[in-house]
Write a protein that holds these residues in place. Structure first.
Motif, mmCIF file in Angstrom:
data_model
loop_
_atom_site.group_PDB
_atom_site.id
_atom_site.type_symbol
_atom_site.label_atom_id
_atom_site.label_comp_id
_atom_site.label_asym_id
_atom_site.label_seq_id
_atom_site.Cartn_x
_atom_site.Cartn_y
_atom_site.Cartn_z
ATOM 1 N N GLU A 105 0.827 -1.206 0.000
ATOM 2 C CA GLU A 105 0.000 0.000 0.000
ATOM 3 C C GLU A 105 0.860 1.255 0.000
ATOM 4 O O GLU A 105 0.561 2.236 -0.712
ATOM 5 C CB GLU A 105 -0.910 -0.013 1.228
ATOM 6 C CG GLU A 105 -1.844 1.176 1.345
ATOM 7 C CD GLU A 105 -2.870 1.246 0.232
ATOM 8 O OE1 GLU A 105 -3.433 2.336 0.011
ATOM 9 O OE2 GLU A 105 -3.103 0.216 -0.439
ATOM 10 N N PHE A 106 1.943 1.245 0.775
ATOM 11 C CA PHE A 106 2.860 2.390 0.772
ATOM 12 C C PHE A 106 3.487 2.575 -0.615
ATOM 13 O O PHE A 106 3.624 3.709 -1.096
ATOM 14 C CB PHE A 106 3.952 2.209 1.825
ATOM 15 C CG PHE A 106 3.470 2.434 3.235
ATOM 16 C CD1 PHE A 106 2.581 3.457 3.519
ATOM 17 C CD2 PHE A 106 3.915 1.637 4.274
ATOM 18 C CE1 PHE A 106 2.127 3.668 4.810
ATOM 19 C CE2 PHE A 106 3.472 1.843 5.565
ATOM 20 C CZ PHE A 106 2.582 2.861 5.836
ATOM 21 N N ARG A 108 2.175 1.683 -3.473
ATOM 22 C CA ARG A 108 1.140 2.200 -4.377
ATOM 23 C C ARG A 108 0.954 3.710 -4.171
ATOM 24 O O ARG A 108 0.849 4.472 -5.150
ATOM 25 C CB ARG A 108 -0.183 1.475 -4.120
ATOM 26 C CG ARG A 108 -1.304 1.871 -5.065
ATOM 27 C CD ARG A 108 -2.618 1.256 -4.615
ATOM 28 N NE ARG A 108 -3.030 1.803 -3.329
ATOM 29 C CZ ARG A 108 -3.632 2.975 -3.171
ATOM 30 N NH1 ARG A 108 -3.890 3.734 -4.226
ATOM 31 N NH2 ARG A 108 -3.989 3.390 -1.980
ATOM 32 N N LYS A 109 0.920 4.153 -2.917
ATOM 33 C CA LYS A 109 0.772 5.581 -2.651
ATOM 34 C C LYS A 109 1.960 6.371 -3.197
ATOM 35 O O LYS A 109 1.795 7.477 -3.730
ATOM 36 C CB LYS A 109 0.636 5.816 -1.143
ATOM 37 C CG LYS A 109 -0.688 5.355 -0.563
ATOM 38 C CD LYS A 109 -0.767 5.660 0.921
ATOM 39 C CE LYS A 109 -2.101 5.227 1.508
ATOM 40 N NZ LYS A 109 -2.166 5.507 2.967
ATOM 41 N N ILE A 110 3.159 5.809 -3.067
ATOM 42 C CA ILE A 110 4.349 6.496 -3.587
ATOM 43 C C ILE A 110 4.272 6.620 -5.102
ATOM 44 O O ILE A 110 4.627 7.665 -5.677
ATOM 45 C CB ILE A 110 5.615 5.744 -3.144
ATOM 46 C CG1 ILE A 110 5.865 5.964 -1.637
ATOM 47 C CG2 ILE A 110 6.831 6.208 -3.936
ATOM 48 C CD1 ILE A 110 7.025 5.186 -1.089
ATOM 49 N N ARG A 111 3.795 5.569 -5.780
ATOM 50 C CA ARG A 111 3.648 5.658 -7.240
ATOM 51 C C ARG A 111 2.619 6.714 -7.622
ATOM 52 O O ARG A 111 2.815 7.465 -8.594
ATOM 53 C CB ARG A 111 3.244 4.289 -7.801
ATOM 54 C CG ARG A 111 4.372 3.271 -7.815
ATOM 55 C CD ARG A 111 4.010 2.085 -8.682
ATOM 56 N NE ARG A 111 2.844 1.383 -8.171
ATOM 57 C CZ ARG A 111 2.902 0.367 -7.315
ATOM 58 N NH1 ARG A 111 4.068 -0.061 -6.879
ATOM 59 N NH2 ARG A 111 1.802 -0.231 -6.904
ATOM 60 N N GLU A 112 1.524 6.782 -6.876
ATOM 61 C CA GLU A 112 0.520 7.816 -7.159
ATOM 62 C C GLU A 112 1.099 9.214 -6.943
ATOM 63 O O GLU A 112 0.854 10.130 -7.741
ATOM 64 C CB GLU A 112 -0.700 7.615 -6.251
ATOM 65 C CG GLU A 112 -1.545 6.408 -6.607
ATOM 66 C CD GLU A 112 -2.750 6.281 -5.719
ATOM 67 O OE1 GLU A 112 -2.870 7.081 -4.765
ATOM 68 O OE2 GLU A 112 -3.581 5.381 -5.962
ATOM 69 N N ILE A 113 1.875 9.375 -5.873
ATOM 70 C CA ILE A 113 2.489 10.682 -5.607
ATOM 71 C C ILE A 113 3.479 11.035 -6.715
ATOM 72 O O ILE A 113 3.547 12.190 -7.172
ATOM 73 C CB ILE A 113 3.165 10.682 -4.228
ATOM 74 C CG1 ILE A 113 2.114 10.578 -3.119
ATOM 75 C CG2 ILE A 113 4.007 11.935 -4.023
ATOM 76 C CD1 ILE A 113 2.693 10.383 -1.739
ATOM 77 N N ALA A 191 4.634 14.889 0.967
ATOM 78 C CA ALA A 191 3.935 13.604 1.051
ATOM 79 C C ALA A 191 4.838 12.454 0.609
ATOM 80 O O ALA A 191 4.811 11.364 1.198
ATOM 81 C CB ALA A 191 2.672 13.641 0.188
ATOM 82 N N TYR A 192 5.671 12.694 -0.399
ATOM 83 C CA TYR A 192 6.599 11.648 -0.873
ATOM 84 C C TYR A 192 7.606 11.292 0.210
ATOM 85 O O TYR A 192 7.881 10.113 0.453
ATOM 86 C CB TYR A 192 7.301 12.135 -2.136
ATOM 87 C CG TYR A 192 8.289 11.146 -2.706
ATOM 88 C CD1 TYR A 192 7.864 10.097 -3.508
ATOM 89 C CD2 TYR A 192 9.650 11.260 -2.420
ATOM 90 C CE1 TYR A 192 8.762 9.184 -4.022
ATOM 91 C CE2 TYR A 192 10.558 10.350 -2.928
ATOM 92 C CZ TYR A 192 10.109 9.317 -3.735
ATOM 93 O OH TYR A 192 11.012 8.403 -4.229
ATOM 94 N N GLU A 195 5.745 9.298 3.008
ATOM 95 C CA GLU A 195 5.426 7.927 2.611
ATOM 96 C C GLU A 195 6.690 7.089 2.442
ATOM 97 O O GLU A 195 6.699 5.900 2.763
ATOM 98 C CB GLU A 195 4.632 7.928 1.293
ATOM 99 C CG GLU A 195 3.235 8.506 1.414
ATOM 100 C CD GLU A 195 2.352 7.715 2.357
ATOM 101 O OE1 GLU A 195 2.541 6.495 2.456
ATOM 102 O OE2 GLU A 195 1.463 8.321 2.982
#
Length: 245
Positions: A105-106, A108-113, A191-192, A195
């Protein structure tokens, strides 16, 4: 040891178990020291004490050491121990799976950021390029007004007035958009970093949960063996020149 009676040895072992000084591992180690202690450590009274201390039940009463009609306490302890071990292994496996899903999940969030940061960066570059072009056009217009005839200046003013968006308004809009892009990029950077720090912490926790000293030692030992084999093969393949007398 031969002069000490069995009853005294039995009391010593019982006191060790009751005072939490001896556990099942200690009792098993004692059982392989000699035949006498092997016989004494296998008695039901000791394993009943271990059962009551390691696997207490709500309706359990004080164990009766003299109860010889009960089933083998050692085999009962083994069954409960294996059951508790399986439960702990399953709980550990579930905890590892939860931590792995947390790591995913972390990531995935990093890729989105990263995608959002890339889009905002491209948008900021396009806005900055358009704003720069507008500034150049405005400067060129000011320079041309110095020498252009009145007719041309009037025609240019008429074209500007007929345009849907005035230049000054567009410049102001682009400046605000550029400022907003910078704020968003700053938020994405923060945010990057957050995360990324959470991901590193989760990966450290996952590595700690997966660590197994014996298994990892075997892997390291096998790696050392392969290295030694390659080194030995290299030594044997090297041909040294013979010494000339």
């Amino acid at each position: 040891m031969g002069g000490v009676p069995d009853e005294l040895w039995r009391q010593i072992l019982e006191m060790g178990i009751q005072n939490s000084k001896l556990n099942y591992k200690d009792l098993c180690c004692i059982s392989i020291s000699c035949r006498r202690l092997h016989r004494l450590s296998a008695e039901n009274s000791l394993w009943l004490l271990l059962l009551s201390s390691d696997f207490p039940s709500p309706n359990q009463q004080n164990p009766n050491p003299n109860n010889s009609t009960s089933a083998s306490a050692k085999s009962t302890y083994k069954i409960k121990f294996e059951r508790e071990k399986s439960r702990k292994v399953a709980a550990h496996r579930r905890a590892v799976l939860r931590k792995e899903s947390e790591v995913l999940e972390f990531e995935r969030k990093i890729r989105e950021i990263e995608n959002g940061l890339r889009q905002e960066t491209e948008k900021m570059r396009a806005t900055a390029a358009e704003l720069s072009n507008l500034h150049k056009v405005r400067q060129a217009s000011v320079a041309l007004n110095v020498w252009q005839p009145e007719v041309i200046r009037g025609r240019q003013k008429q074209i500007v007035e007929q345009s849907a968006v005035p230049v000054e308004s567009r410049v102001h809009s682009l400046e605000m958009e550029l400022k907003l892009c910078r704020q968003r990029i700053s938020g994405f950077d923060k945010a990057y970093r957050d995360e990324k720090r959470r991901l590193e912490l989760a990966m450290e926790q996952l590595a700690s949960m997966k660590y197994h000293p014996l298994r990892d030692h075997k892997l390291i030992s096998s790696g050392d063996k392969e290295y030694k084999k390659k080194r030995k093969k290299l030594k044997t393949s090297v041909i040294f020149p013979e010494k000339q007398g």
